[in-house]
Design a protein around this motif. Sequence first.
Motif, PDB file in Angstrom:
ATOM      1  N   THR A   4      -6.585 -11.520  -2.835  1.00  0.00           N
ATOM      2  CA  THR A   4      -7.367 -12.659  -3.328  1.00  0.00           C
ATOM      3  C   THR A   4      -8.681 -12.060  -4.248  1.00  0.00           C
ATOM      4  N   LYS A   5      -8.664 -11.986  -5.445  1.00  0.00           N
ATOM      5  CA  LYS A   5      -9.774 -11.819  -6.289  1.00  0.00           C
ATOM      6  C   LYS A   5     -10.934 -12.357  -5.873  1.00  0.00           C
ATOM      7  N   GLU A  30     -19.213  -7.658   4.427  1.00  0.00           N
ATOM      8  CA  GLU A  30     -17.684  -8.358   4.376  1.00  0.00           C
ATOM      9  C   GLU A  30     -16.955  -8.253   3.304  1.00  0.00           C
ATOM     10  N   ARG A  31     -17.682  -8.213   2.171  1.00  0.00           N
ATOM     11  CA  ARG A  31     -17.030  -8.252   0.683  1.00  0.00           C
ATOM     12  C   ARG A  31     -16.627  -6.857   0.658  1.00  0.00           C
ATOM     13  N   GLU A  36     -11.476  -3.196   0.890  1.00  0.00           N
ATOM     14  CA  GLU A  36     -10.828  -2.019   1.593  1.00  0.00           C
ATOM     15  C   GLU A  36      -9.285  -2.684   2.021  1.00  0.00           C
ATOM     16  N   GLU A  37      -9.529  -3.844   2.469  1.00  0.00           N
ATOM     17  CA  GLU A  37      -8.264  -4.538   3.205  1.00  0.00           C
ATOM     18  C   GLU A  37      -7.190  -4.843   2.118  1.00  0.00           C
ATOM     19  N   GLY A  38      -7.714  -5.269   0.953  1.00  0.00           N
ATOM     20  CA  GLY A  38      -6.818  -5.464  -0.217  1.00  0.00           C
ATOM     21  C   GLY A  38      -6.201  -4.327  -0.726  1.00  0.00           C
ATOM     22  N   THR A  44       0.397  -0.492   0.551  1.00  0.00           N
ATOM     23  CA  THR A  44       1.574  -0.451   1.703  1.00  0.00           C
ATOM     24  C   THR A  44       2.532  -1.738   1.098  1.00  0.00           C
ATOM     25  N   ASP A  45       2.456  -2.472  -0.085  1.00  0.00           N
ATOM     26  CA  ASP A  45       3.075  -3.446  -0.482  1.00  0.00           C
ATOM     27  C   ASP A  45       4.401  -2.856  -0.921  1.00  0.00           C
ATOM     28  N   LYS A  46       5.492  -3.243  -0.462  1.00  0.00           N
ATOM     29  CA  LYS A  46       6.697  -2.436  -0.958  1.00  0.00           C
ATOM     30  C   LYS A  46       7.681  -3.541  -1.667  1.00  0.00           C
ATOM     31  N   THR A  47       7.074  -4.605  -1.918  1.00  0.00           N
ATOM     32  CA  THR A  47       7.740  -5.759  -2.440  1.00  0.00           C
ATOM     33  C   THR A  47       7.256  -5.710  -4.173  1.00  0.00           C
ATOM     34  N   ASN A  48       7.240  -4.470  -4.634  1.00  0.00           N
ATOM     35  CA  ASN A  48       7.200  -4.409  -6.162  1.00  0.00           C
ATOM     36  C   ASN A  48       6.131  -5.090  -6.680  1.00  0.00           C
TER      37      ASN A  48
END
Length: 311
Positions: A4-5, A30-31, A36-38, A44-48
């Motif tokens: 989330t932006k 935290e921010r 980094e998490e985003g 690793t997102d393979k859902t295009n």
Amino acid sequence: MAYTKQTWKQYDDNKTEEQNIQDGAVVTAERMNRIEEGLENHSTDKTNPHGVTKNQVGLDKVDNVQQAPKSDFDTHVANKNNPHSVTKSQVGLGNVDNVQQAPLTDFTTHKNDKTNPHSVTKAQTGLGSVDNYSTATQSEAELGTSSIRFMTPLRVFQAIAKWTSGKFMELTGNQTVAGTKNFKDGLQLAGKVVQAGIVERAITDSDRSDTTYVTGVNGVLTRVGNVVTLAFNFQCNTWPSGTETRWVIKIPTGYQRSGSTPVLHPLTLLRNAAQPTDARAYLDGIIVNVKSGNGSSYVSGTWITQDDWPS
């Protein structure tokens, strides 16, 4: 978890540090961890996540179907049992019967077979009327008794030569001819006529040249081959005074003298009464001339003729 932006704000100096953190104007652990998490989640997102289309990667013409495994493809390629059920019409052989073909070796053997493997007959080749005869040998041709042999031009020549040998006159070479030969139209030797045989012709009053003073004529002309012999008697009751010679008879065709040298051919003259000292007889061309006297006179002589044989 989708990223989330975060909203970032301008740092406000009129606010406390805590307030700026609450407002999102201060970079906190935290921010940063959230960023980094985003990024981690995105990578690793393979859902295009960017919504990339097949057109954008140059595969707009590729259908979205399941692909066969390489092992299945290899198995299909190695399948020689017509896996696609291709028909003979599809390969342009719709008119070809499904029969076993002869091996090339069989065809070659058949082609070289000269023993009439198809049992072709002479009638089938248009020779139904031709007899199955062999060619005559020279001895068979010369013997001339076989009716089951063919004759070549050479064999015909040899047969004729054998059959005519000793039976006909040859143009060259020496020969002995036996038997009687009748040459009806004459015979020549080195271009000259050779006459044979014998013929006689009577001398009569019709042969006289002088019918006024020569009152009678009788005798004979004899021809043996081309030799002519004359013997005749004539009467002259009144020999004109002062007359040297008289034309007594004319020699007929078939007996006339050949050549003109000498011009006058002497003959023999005999009389019953005393002859004058200058009595004589000779052949002048075809006329017998005589100087004699009154009474009977006898004339004879011989010469060569080339006349045709008298009929």
